[in-house]
Enzyme design. Sequence first.
Site, PDB file in Angstrom:
ATOM      1  N   HIS A 121      11.468  24.107  -6.213  1.00  0.00           N
ATOM      2  CA  HIS A 121      11.966  23.283  -5.043  1.00  0.00           C
ATOM      3  C   HIS A 121      10.972  22.730  -3.817  1.00  0.00           C
ATOM      4  O   HIS A 121      11.236  24.091  -3.081  1.00  0.00           O
ATOM      5  CB  HIS A 121      14.240  23.677  -5.076  1.00  0.00           C
ATOM      6  CG  HIS A 121      14.753  22.952  -3.804  1.00  0.00           C
ATOM      7  ND1 HIS A 121      15.950  21.939  -4.434  1.00  0.00           N
ATOM      8  CD2 HIS A 121      14.222  21.651  -2.865  1.00  0.00           C
ATOM      9  CE1 HIS A 121      15.973  21.369  -2.995  1.00  0.00           C
ATOM     10  NE2 HIS A 121      15.405  21.629  -2.666  1.00  0.00           N
ATOM     11  N   LEU A 122      10.872  21.668  -3.833  1.00  0.00           N
ATOM     12  CA  LEU A 122      10.148  21.574  -3.085  1.00  0.00           C
ATOM     13  C   LEU A 122      10.257  19.790  -2.453  1.00  0.00           C
ATOM     14  O   LEU A 122       9.929  19.417  -2.780  1.00  0.00           O
ATOM     15  CB  LEU A 122       8.299  21.151  -4.106  1.00  0.00           C
ATOM     16  CG  LEU A 122       8.142  22.350  -4.509  1.00  0.00           C
ATOM     17  CD1 LEU A 122       6.672  21.956  -4.999  1.00  0.00           C
ATOM     18  CD2 LEU A 122       7.607  23.490  -4.003  1.00  0.00           C
ATOM     19  N   ASP A 147       5.264  15.288   7.642  1.00  0.00           N
ATOM     20  CA  ASP A 147       5.517  14.808   6.462  1.00  0.00           C
ATOM     21  C   ASP A 147       3.655  14.969   4.918  1.00  0.00           C
ATOM     22  O   ASP A 147       3.632  14.417   5.194  1.00  0.00           O
ATOM     23  CB  ASP A 147       6.053  13.171   6.505  1.00  0.00           C
ATOM     24  CG  ASP A 147       6.408  12.555   5.006  1.00  0.00           C
ATOM     25  OD1 ASP A 147       6.737  12.514   3.285  1.00  0.00           O
ATOM     26  OD2 ASP A 147       7.599  11.876   5.670  1.00  0.00           O
ATOM     27  N   GLU A 155      22.550  17.873  -5.719  1.00  0.00           N
ATOM     28  CA  GLU A 155      23.339  19.228  -5.125  1.00  0.00           C
ATOM     29  C   GLU A 155      24.715  18.571  -5.556  1.00  0.00           C
ATOM     30  O   GLU A 155      25.575  19.626  -5.750  1.00  0.00           O
ATOM     31  CB  GLU A 155      22.414  19.226  -3.889  1.00  0.00           C
ATOM     32  CG  GLU A 155      21.052  20.480  -4.131  1.00  0.00           C
ATOM     33  CD  GLU A 155      21.030  20.705  -2.949  1.00  0.00           C
ATOM     34  OE1 GLU A 155      20.241  19.588  -2.185  1.00  0.00           O
ATOM     35  OE2 GLU A 155      20.645  22.039  -2.695  1.00  0.00           O
ATOM     36  N   ARG A 207      29.582  22.030   1.204  1.00  0.00           N
ATOM     37  CA  ARG A 207      28.506  22.862   0.905  1.00  0.00           C
ATOM     38  C   ARG A 207      28.597  23.629   1.873  1.00  0.00           C
ATOM     39  O   ARG A 207      28.946  23.537   2.840  1.00  0.00           O
ATOM     40  CB  ARG A 207      27.093  21.723   0.649  1.00  0.00           C
ATOM     41  CG  ARG A 207      26.099  22.824   0.761  1.00  0.00           C
ATOM     42  CD  ARG A 207      24.905  22.024   1.525  1.00  0.00           C
ATOM     43  NE  ARG A 207      23.621  22.388   1.000  1.00  0.00           N
ATOM     44  CZ  ARG A 207      22.348  22.837   0.972  1.00  0.00           C
ATOM     45  NH1 ARG A 207      22.448  20.934   1.340  1.00  0.00           N
ATOM     46  NH2 ARG A 207      21.552  23.015   0.680  1.00  0.00           N
ATOM     47  N   ARG A 217       3.251  12.726   2.579  1.00  0.00           N
ATOM     48  CA  ARG A 217       2.796  11.087   2.385  1.00  0.00           C
ATOM     49  C   ARG A 217       1.693  10.967   3.500  1.00  0.00           C
ATOM     50  O   ARG A 217       1.062  10.303   3.236  1.00  0.00           O
ATOM     51  CB  ARG A 217       4.331  10.856   2.522  1.00  0.00           C
ATOM     52  CG  ARG A 217       5.119  10.227   1.199  1.00  0.00           C
ATOM     53  CD  ARG A 217       5.869  10.256   1.231  1.00  0.00           C
ATOM     54  NE  ARG A 217       7.103   9.935   2.154  1.00  0.00           N
ATOM     55  CZ  ARG A 217       8.501  10.373   3.055  1.00  0.00           C
ATOM     56  NH1 ARG A 217       9.109   9.305   1.802  1.00  0.00           N
ATOM     57  NH2 ARG A 217       9.394  10.619   3.224  1.00  0.00           N
ATOM     58  N   HIS A 221      19.044  27.204  -1.326  1.00  0.00           N
ATOM     59  CA  HIS A 221      18.251  25.994  -2.199  1.00  0.00           C
ATOM     60  C   HIS A 221      19.608  26.492  -4.024  1.00  0.00           C
ATOM     61  O   HIS A 221      18.823  26.050  -5.306  1.00  0.00           O
ATOM     62  CB  HIS A 221      17.219  25.485  -2.633  1.00  0.00           C
ATOM     63  CG  HIS A 221      16.107  25.781  -1.788  1.00  0.00           C
ATOM     64  ND1 HIS A 221      15.478  25.888  -1.320  1.00  0.00           N
ATOM     65  CD2 HIS A 221      17.516  24.427  -0.372  1.00  0.00           C
ATOM     66  CE1 HIS A 221      14.934  24.903   0.064  1.00  0.00           C
ATOM     67  NE2 HIS A 221      15.613  24.407   0.241  1.00  0.00           N
TER      68      HIS A 221
END
Length: 394
Positions: free
Chosen positions: A208-209, A283, A382, A91, A285, A180
């Site tokens: 793409h989150l 984050d 990826e 990558r 969450r 991305h």
Amino acid sequence: MASKIMSINAGSSSLKFQLFEMPEETLLVKGLFERIGLEDEMIFSYSMKDAKVKTSVKGKNHEAAVDFLLQFLLERGVVTSLDELSGVGHRVAHGGEDFKKSSLVNQDALRKIKDLSKLAPLHNPVNVVGIEALQKDLPDCPQVAVFDTSFHQTMEAKNYVYPLSYRFYEEDSVRRYGFHGTSHQFVAAEAADYLKKPLESLKIISCHLGNGASICGIKDGKSVITSMGFTPLAGLMMGTRCGDIDPSIIPFLQNEKNLSASEVDKLMNAESGFKGVTDFSSDTRDIISEAKKGNERAKLALDMFAGRVKQTIGAYAAELNGVDALIFTAGIGENSSVIREMICEDMTFFGIHIDQSKNQQNAKNISSEDSATQVMVIETNEELMIVRDTFDLI
Ligand code: ADP
């Protein structure tokens, strides 16, 4: 012929790898070295079949990690000889305008990747360290570079030139590149497969989150527009990145707060986004759970994030003149039904209707029966895309 192909993703203090048997796309082993260079030992974790192991190993640079990795593959019997490795795909963050697709790494390509460090000073140099470490240990094994930018090289000039003096583009390569790309390309192909439609026939918006976040508009299988720009700081609000802001805020903060250019740069990259607005976490969450308890700042941050994603989807639907498939991927996109619901609320104008129960189950297709747009949740991979490109090129 069956081949074993490895993907390598070298970061400043980490190195991730996955080894696949191709063309079957069977994952043989995957793992990660962390804390490289911080002490005399680094942390090595891997998973293989049912085993998951985390241990520390001696060594303090990427070369030592690669030496250890190859020895590990032999000792664990993943390969009986290193000759079995038919290719390694790396990558690489930035391919500039030189790399419109993945490329075999020869001397010329390696020199160009090094030259592009000017555009990605934190990433390309360490990607080169990964390539050179593998080249040293496996001199006869072909290496391939897969770029985060190359999928977006199909954008037209009207979508990548900035309205600054044109000479900054000509002299300094200042333009939108987008990132991305490997992920957007992968999930778009997966969505087309799932819908049993040719990719070229679909208008797709891919979201793409994750910690980093970007959106891409795809037509005829090609990237038409994307939200990241000259750097991955642009576009959406992210975990710690601010995304698009009025550019005049930068000199304003420099003057008012007496900050240097690099201090403002750090502020925008590492102390903004969800972290900056909530003041307690990057984050989502944590932020969703605080919002449920009534934390107003957490609610504001979520509303801001979902709002910007929604506005970008609207803009890209206009650019594409419609949207057949809306894709959610990466950490937030794949896992957060709450955020997907916030984004898709009141999007009926675009033919977007989601089914609450499918959304809560993270189903692959979360659209309701009457949705003209197929709303999909697709796991990105990826590494598999890197390995596919490597296999094709060798
Ligand atoms: P990166 O850009 O670092 O690769 P990821 O794609 O792994 O990031 O996404 C990481 C983010 O995904 C986490 O910071 C977290 O905010 C978010 N995330 C993961 N699972 C959930 C979940 N169940 N609900 C909400 N957010 C989640």
